[in-house]
Design a protein around this motif. Structure first.
Motif, PDB file in Angstrom:
ATOM      1  N   VAL A  43      16.933  50.287 -14.605  1.00 16.29           N
ATOM      2  CA  VAL A  43      15.753  50.694 -15.372  1.00 16.29           C
ATOM      3  C   VAL A  43      14.799  51.522 -14.509  1.00 16.29           C
ATOM      4  O   VAL A  43      14.314  52.579 -14.933  1.00 16.29           O
ATOM      5  CB  VAL A  43      15.041  49.457 -15.978  1.00 16.29           C
ATOM      6  CG1 VAL A  43      13.663  49.816 -16.505  1.00 16.29           C
ATOM      7  CG2 VAL A  43      15.898  48.844 -17.070  1.00 16.29           C
ATOM      8  N   VAL A  44      14.541  51.068 -13.294  1.00 13.48           N
ATOM      9  CA  VAL A  44      13.626  51.805 -12.410  1.00 13.48           C
ATOM     10  C   VAL A  44      14.232  53.157 -12.024  1.00 13.48           C
ATOM     11  O   VAL A  44      13.531  54.176 -12.014  1.00 13.48           O
ATOM     12  CB  VAL A  44      13.267  50.964 -11.168  1.00 13.48           C
ATOM     13  CG1 VAL A  44      12.519  51.788 -10.131  1.00 13.48           C
ATOM     14  CG2 VAL A  44      12.433  49.764 -11.575  1.00 13.48           C
ATOM     15  N   ALA A  45      15.522  53.195 -11.736  1.00  8.29           N
ATOM     16  CA  ALA A  45      16.170  54.465 -11.380  1.00  8.29           C
ATOM     17  C   ALA A  45      16.150  55.443 -12.558  1.00  8.29           C
ATOM     18  O   ALA A  45      15.904  56.642 -12.368  1.00  8.29           O
ATOM     19  CB  ALA A  45      17.604  54.212 -10.918  1.00  8.29           C
ATOM     20  N   ALA A  46      16.382  54.937 -13.764  1.00  6.03           N
ATOM     21  CA  ALA A  46      16.349  55.810 -14.944  1.00  6.03           C
ATOM     22  C   ALA A  46      14.940  56.342 -15.178  1.00  6.03           C
ATOM     23  O   ALA A  46      14.750  57.535 -15.465  1.00  6.03           O
ATOM     24  CB  ALA A  46      16.843  55.060 -16.174  1.00  6.03           C
ATOM     25  N   ALA A  47      13.946  55.477 -15.059  1.00  6.17           N
ATOM     26  CA  ALA A  47      12.555  55.913 -15.244  1.00  6.17           C
ATOM     27  C   ALA A  47      12.175  56.938 -14.179  1.00  6.17           C
ATOM     28  O   ALA A  47      11.526  57.952 -14.482  1.00  6.17           O
ATOM     29  CB  ALA A  47      11.613  54.716 -15.204  1.00  6.17           C
ATOM     30  N   TRP A  48      12.571  56.690 -12.941  1.00  2.00           N
ATOM     31  CA  TRP A  48      12.286  57.639 -11.865  1.00  2.00           C
ATOM     32  C   TRP A  48      12.963  58.976 -12.151  1.00  2.00           C
ATOM     33  O   TRP A  48      12.362  60.041 -11.996  1.00  2.00           O
ATOM     34  CB  TRP A  48      12.751  57.087 -10.520  1.00  2.00           C
ATOM     35  CG  TRP A  48      12.403  57.997  -9.394  1.00  2.00           C
ATOM     36  CD1 TRP A  48      13.141  59.037  -8.912  1.00  2.00           C
ATOM     37  CD2 TRP A  48      11.202  57.986  -8.645  1.00  2.00           C
ATOM     38  NE1 TRP A  48      12.478  59.672  -7.897  1.00  2.00           N
ATOM     39  CE2 TRP A  48      11.280  59.033  -7.703  1.00  2.00           C
ATOM     40  CE3 TRP A  48      10.068  57.170  -8.656  1.00  2.00           C
ATOM     41  CZ2 TRP A  48      10.269  59.295  -6.802  1.00  2.00           C
ATOM     42  CZ3 TRP A  48       9.059  57.444  -7.746  1.00  2.00           C
ATOM     43  CH2 TRP A  48       9.165  58.498  -6.834  1.00  2.00           C
ATOM     44  N   GLY A  49      14.217  58.929 -12.558  1.00  2.00           N
ATOM     45  CA  GLY A  49      14.958  60.152 -12.835  1.00  2.00           C
ATOM     46  C   GLY A  49      14.367  60.964 -13.973  1.00  2.00           C
ATOM     47  O   GLY A  49      14.394  62.188 -13.952  1.00  2.00           O
ATOM     48  N   PRO A  54      12.557  65.147  -8.442  1.00  2.00           N
ATOM     49  CA  PRO A  54      12.239  66.579  -8.323  1.00  2.00           C
ATOM     50  C   PRO A  54      12.678  67.438  -9.510  1.00  2.00           C
ATOM     51  O   PRO A  54      12.056  68.438  -9.809  1.00  2.00           O
ATOM     52  CB  PRO A  54      12.968  66.996  -7.039  1.00  2.00           C
ATOM     53  CG  PRO A  54      13.034  65.748  -6.241  1.00  2.00           C
ATOM     54  CD  PRO A  54      13.212  64.635  -7.240  1.00  2.00           C
ATOM     55  N   LYS A  55      13.744  67.058 -10.202  1.00  2.00           N
ATOM     56  CA  LYS A  55      14.198  67.847 -11.350  1.00  2.00           C
ATOM     57  C   LYS A  55      14.049  67.073 -12.651  1.00  2.00           C
ATOM     58  O   LYS A  55      14.804  67.277 -13.595  1.00  2.00           O
ATOM     59  CB  LYS A  55      15.639  68.270 -11.142  1.00  2.00           C
ATOM     60  CG  LYS A  55      15.774  69.226  -9.975  1.00  2.00           C
ATOM     61  CD  LYS A  55      17.111  69.862  -9.920  1.00  2.00           C
ATOM     62  CE  LYS A  55      17.122  70.835  -8.747  1.00  2.00           C
ATOM     63  NZ  LYS A  55      18.259  71.687  -8.751  1.00  2.00           N
ATOM     64  N   ALA A  56      13.059  66.207 -12.711  1.00  2.00           N
ATOM     65  CA  ALA A  56      12.835  65.396 -13.908  1.00  2.00           C
ATOM     66  C   ALA A  56      12.407  66.257 -15.081  1.00  2.00           C
ATOM     67  O   ALA A  56      11.574  67.155 -14.924  1.00  2.00           O
ATOM     68  CB  ALA A  56      11.767  64.342 -13.630  1.00  2.00           C
ATOM     69  N   PRO A  57      12.942  65.982 -16.265  1.00  2.00           N
ATOM     70  CA  PRO A  57      12.561  66.780 -17.432  1.00  2.00           C
ATOM     71  C   PRO A  57      11.131  66.554 -17.896  1.00  2.00           C
ATOM     72  O   PRO A  57      10.538  67.433 -18.507  1.00  2.00           O
ATOM     73  CB  PRO A  57      13.562  66.337 -18.511  1.00  2.00           C
ATOM     74  CG  PRO A  57      14.118  65.053 -18.048  1.00  2.00           C
ATOM     75  CD  PRO A  57      14.002  65.028 -16.560  1.00  2.00           C
ATOM     76  N   ALA A 117      10.042  75.104  -8.665  1.00  2.00           N
ATOM     77  CA  ALA A 117      11.119  74.277  -9.217  1.00  2.00           C
ATOM     78  C   ALA A 117      10.933  74.072 -10.715  1.00  2.00           C
ATOM     79  O   ALA A 117      11.893  74.113 -11.488  1.00  2.00           O
ATOM     80  CB  ALA A 117      11.176  72.939  -8.498  1.00  2.00           C
ATOM     81  N   ARG A 118       9.694  73.875 -11.144  1.00  2.00           N
ATOM     82  CA  ARG A 118       9.429  73.675 -12.564  1.00  2.00           C
ATOM     83  C   ARG A 118       9.751  74.948 -13.357  1.00  2.00           C
ATOM     84  O   ARG A 118      10.356  74.884 -14.424  1.00  2.00           O
ATOM     85  CB  ARG A 118       7.964  73.269 -12.769  1.00  2.00           C
ATOM     86  CG  ARG A 118       7.583  73.058 -14.193  1.00  2.00           C
ATOM     87  CD  ARG A 118       8.253  71.852 -14.766  1.00  2.00           C
ATOM     88  NE  ARG A 118       7.857  71.680 -16.154  1.00  2.00           N
ATOM     89  CZ  ARG A 118       8.453  70.886 -16.987  1.00  2.00           C
ATOM     90  NH1 ARG A 118       9.447  70.151 -16.588  1.00  2.00           N
ATOM     91  NH2 ARG A 118       8.047  70.785 -18.222  1.00  2.00           N
TER      92      ARG A 118
END
Length: 174
Positions: A43-49, A54-57, A117-118
């Protein structure tokens, strides 16, 4: 990438791993089940991702993603201290403080990298979905849209305006 920002990127990655580990250790201590620990890490990894990588939508703009990330890193340190892992907790705390100091020191470089990056992510996403305007510029209200004040008009397409987005040229410059 400059050496200071590269060091900060490595520290952030290590702190992300510490955050995931802290979530797992907290769930293991709170629930006592290894499955709860795995679920907490996922859950934490998915939320972070989705939100802070850096490339989070859905990454917040600069500097809010850096602030949110470091708040979570500090929370991870406190969780590690609370569940009985003082060496890990103090290590994460010190690394989080060093990372925060590097963010402050290299804030202009990091802000520029974040904006670049954005913009690259927005352009790639628009191209994947087939939303490009003429000349390879991205349409639908994203940077580079024809007529956007932040992009100088193409040569011969100034409409009497200067490339800097100002008003009509003076009579002496015509």
């Amino acid at each position: 990438m400059k050496s200071g920002t590269a060091i900060q990127a490595v520290l952030s990655f290590l702190l992300e791993l510490g955050l995931f580990g802290a979530a797992g250790l907290w769930a293991l201590a709170a629930v006592g089940s290894p499955w709860a620990a795995v679920l907490a890490v996922v859950v934490v990894a998915a939320a972070w991702g989705l939100l802070l990588s850096p490339k989070a939508p859905a990454r917040p703009p600069w500097p809010w993603h850096a602030v949110a990330g470091h708040v979570l890193f500090l929370a991870a340190a406190l969780v590690l201290l609370a569940v009985g892992h003082p060496a890990l907790g103090w290590t994460v705390l010190v690394l989080a403080l060093v990372s925060a100091a590097l963010v402050v020191r290299f804030r202009t470089d990091l802000a520029a990298e974040s904006a670049r990056a954005r913009a690259e992510w927005v352009r790639a996403r628009a191209e994947r979905h087939g939303r490009t305007g003429g000349g390879g510029r991205v349409a639908d209200g994203v940077p580079g849209r024809p007529g956007d004040a932040s992009v100088p008009p193409a040569s011969g397409d100034g409409g009497g305006r200067s490339a800097r987005g100002g008003g009509r040229r003076s009579a002496s410059r015509r």
